[in-house]
Design a protein around this motif. Sequence first.
Motif, PDB file in Angstrom:
ATOM      1  N   LYS A  18       0.806  -1.219   0.000  1.00 35.65           N
ATOM      2  CA  LYS A  18       0.000   0.000   0.000  1.00 35.65           C
ATOM      3  C   LYS A  18       0.841   1.272   0.000  1.00 35.65           C
ATOM      4  CE  LYS A  18      -4.001  -2.149   2.219  1.00 35.65           C
ATOM      5  NZ  LYS A  18      -4.980  -2.079   3.342  1.00 35.65           N
ATOM      6  N   ASP A  19       2.156   1.158  -0.167  1.00 39.70           N
ATOM      7  CA  ASP A  19       3.019   2.338  -0.191  1.00 39.70           C
ATOM      8  C   ASP A  19       2.670   3.267  -1.351  1.00 39.70           C
ATOM      9  OD1 ASP A  19       4.541   1.766   2.015  1.00 39.70           O
ATOM     10  OD2 ASP A  19       6.325   1.135   0.906  1.00 39.70           O
ATOM     11  N   ALA A  20       2.868   4.557  -1.135  1.00 38.93           N
ATOM     12  CA  ALA A  20       2.846   5.525  -2.233  1.00 38.93           C
ATOM     13  C   ALA A  20       4.204   5.471  -2.908  1.00 38.93           C
ATOM     14  CB  ALA A  20       2.564   6.926  -1.704  1.00 38.93           C
ATOM     15  N   ALA A  21       4.221   5.103  -4.185  1.00 38.54           N
ATOM     16  CA  ALA A  21       5.472   4.818  -4.885  1.00 38.54           C
ATOM     17  C   ALA A  21       5.672   5.759  -6.069  1.00 38.54           C
ATOM     18  CB  ALA A  21       5.486   3.371  -5.360  1.00 38.54           C
ATOM     19  N   LEU A  22       6.948   5.911  -6.443  1.00 36.67           N
ATOM     20  CA  LEU A  22       7.335   6.844  -7.491  1.00 36.67           C
ATOM     21  C   LEU A  22       8.366   6.172  -8.385  1.00 36.67           C
ATOM     22  CD1 LEU A  22       7.156   9.814  -8.518  1.00 36.67           C
ATOM     23  CD2 LEU A  22       8.934  10.382  -6.845  1.00 36.67           C
ATOM     24  N   ASP A  23       8.059   6.083  -9.668  1.00 34.70           N
ATOM     25  CA  ASP A  23       8.960   5.503 -10.667  1.00 34.70           C
ATOM     26  C   ASP A  23       9.498   6.655 -11.512  1.00 34.70           C
ATOM     27  OD1 ASP A  23      10.220   4.164 -12.736  1.00 34.70           O
ATOM     28  OD2 ASP A  23       8.441   3.074 -13.411  1.00 34.70           O
ATOM     29  N   LEU A  24      10.762   7.030 -11.279  1.00 34.28           N
ATOM     30  CA  LEU A  24      11.376   8.151 -11.982  1.00 34.28           C
ATOM     31  C   LEU A  24      12.120   7.660 -13.218  1.00 34.28           C
ATOM     32  CD1 LEU A  24      12.807   9.997  -8.842  1.00 34.28           C
ATOM     33  CD2 LEU A  24      10.774  10.644 -10.167  1.00 34.28           C
ATOM     34  N   CYS A  25      12.099   8.454 -14.288  1.00 32.68           N
ATOM     35  CA  CYS A  25      12.653   8.017 -15.585  1.00 32.68           C
ATOM     36  C   CYS A  25      11.996   6.696 -15.970  1.00 32.68           C
ATOM     37  CB  CYS A  25      14.164   7.863 -15.535  1.00 32.68           C
ATOM     38  SG  CYS A  25      15.072   9.347 -15.093  1.00 32.68           S
ATOM     39  N   SER A  26      10.676   6.672 -15.922  1.00 32.82           N
ATOM     40  CA  SER A  26       9.935   5.410 -15.963  1.00 32.82           C
ATOM     41  C   SER A  26       9.941   4.727 -17.318  1.00 32.82           C
ATOM     42  CB  SER A  26       8.487   5.637 -15.515  1.00 32.82           C
ATOM     43  OG  SER A  26       7.795   6.439 -16.448  1.00 32.82           O
ATOM     44  N   GLY A  27      10.231   5.461 -18.399  1.00 32.77           N
ATOM     45  CA  GLY A  27      10.178   4.846 -19.718  1.00 32.77           C
ATOM     46  C   GLY A  27       8.798   4.267 -19.986  1.00 32.77           C
ATOM     47  N   CYS A  28       8.763   2.996 -20.352  1.00 34.01           N
ATOM     48  CA  CYS A  28       7.485   2.333 -20.622  1.00 34.01           C
ATOM     49  C   CYS A  28       6.755   1.937 -19.353  1.00 34.01           C
ATOM     50  CB  CYS A  28       7.706   1.113 -21.510  1.00 34.01           C
ATOM     51  SG  CYS A  28       8.688  -0.194 -20.718  1.00 34.01           S
ATOM     52  N   GLY A  29       7.317   2.280 -18.195  1.00 36.99           N
ATOM     53  CA  GLY A  29       6.670   1.966 -16.919  1.00 36.99           C
ATOM     54  C   GLY A  29       7.061   0.630 -16.332  1.00 36.99           C
ATOM     55  N   ILE A  30       8.218   0.105 -16.727  1.00 38.08           N
ATOM     56  CA  ILE A  30       8.567  -1.250 -16.329  1.00 38.08           C
ATOM     57  C   ILE A  30       8.638  -1.416 -14.816  1.00 38.08           C
ATOM     58  CG2 ILE A  30      10.994  -0.690 -16.770  1.00 38.08           C
ATOM     59  CD1 ILE A  30       9.265  -4.170 -16.794  1.00 38.08           C
ATOM     60  N   LEU A  31       9.201  -0.450 -14.084  1.00 42.27           N
ATOM     61  CA  LEU A  31       9.283  -0.618 -12.633  1.00 42.27           C
ATOM     62  C   LEU A  31       7.900  -0.607 -11.994  1.00 42.27           C
ATOM     63  CD1 LEU A  31      12.368   1.582 -11.686  1.00 42.27           C
ATOM     64  CD2 LEU A  31      12.271  -0.896 -11.973  1.00 42.27           C
ATOM     65  N   ALA A  32       7.091   0.381 -12.356  1.00 44.50           N
ATOM     66  CA  ALA A  32       5.736   0.455 -11.806  1.00 44.50           C
ATOM     67  C   ALA A  32       4.956  -0.819 -12.109  1.00 44.50           C
ATOM     68  CB  ALA A  32       5.012   1.672 -12.362  1.00 44.50           C
ATOM     69  N   LEU A  33       5.104  -1.341 -13.316  1.00 45.03           N
ATOM     70  CA  LEU A  33       4.371  -2.541 -13.714  1.00 45.03           C
ATOM     71  C   LEU A  33       4.943  -3.795 -13.061  1.00 45.03           C
ATOM     72  CD1 LEU A  33       3.933  -1.490 -17.422  1.00 45.03           C
ATOM     73  CD2 LEU A  33       2.068  -1.795 -15.772  1.00 45.03           C
TER      74      LEU A  33
END
Length: 228
Positions: A38-53
Amino acid sequence: MEHRVEILDHGTRVFTAPGAGFGTDALLLSRFARPRPKDAALDLCSGCGILALAWHDGGHRGPCTAVELDPDASALCAAAAAHNPEGGHITALCGDLRAFCMAGPERGRYDFAACNPPYFTGGIPSPDPRRAAARHDGSCTVEDVAACAARALRDGGKLVLCHRPERMAVVFCALCAAGLEPKRAAMVRQTPGARPWLFLVEARKGRRPGLVWEPDVLTGEGVRYGGG
């Protein structure tokens, strides 16, 4: 925009395109540390969103902002978030992290941040502007990343990033200067004893010095942790 579909371990779909893909380094970073569910997360320089996904694939469902300068790559992230079940917690934000979170409710909101930044400072950039921006730090230095994370994270919040070993001193100095204390780190090697080609580091905002070196991450036969 035409795209390919990559499928992660638990079925999450990632949309990629030329100049907006991902590599082993992003997957290693996503496994080195990840936000709590449930953390509020931040993916910087996300590109296609691979980290968030990848975090989504591992069960993260807290609010997640994926910040990316390139509009086409950001659009791929938005499309994947909309396509995947329960992906609505991911917000693709097309913008410059150097101007992100300067004031307002985003500042100090996040529990966890990560960045797979541009690595290179010299050499001849790719003739493809998108690839050049993703690989060279003309539009995003490690100092920019550290400053953005320091603004966005709550006290005690975590930033994880990966970088080339030859840039380790620069990375650690930038983190400490921004008030982000390196707490965990690991080298990435193809095989035991081989020259490292990447390192991973986790820093925490506003914490005392105390760095723990973890076992090497070995990639010669897939991706595994540990030196044995």
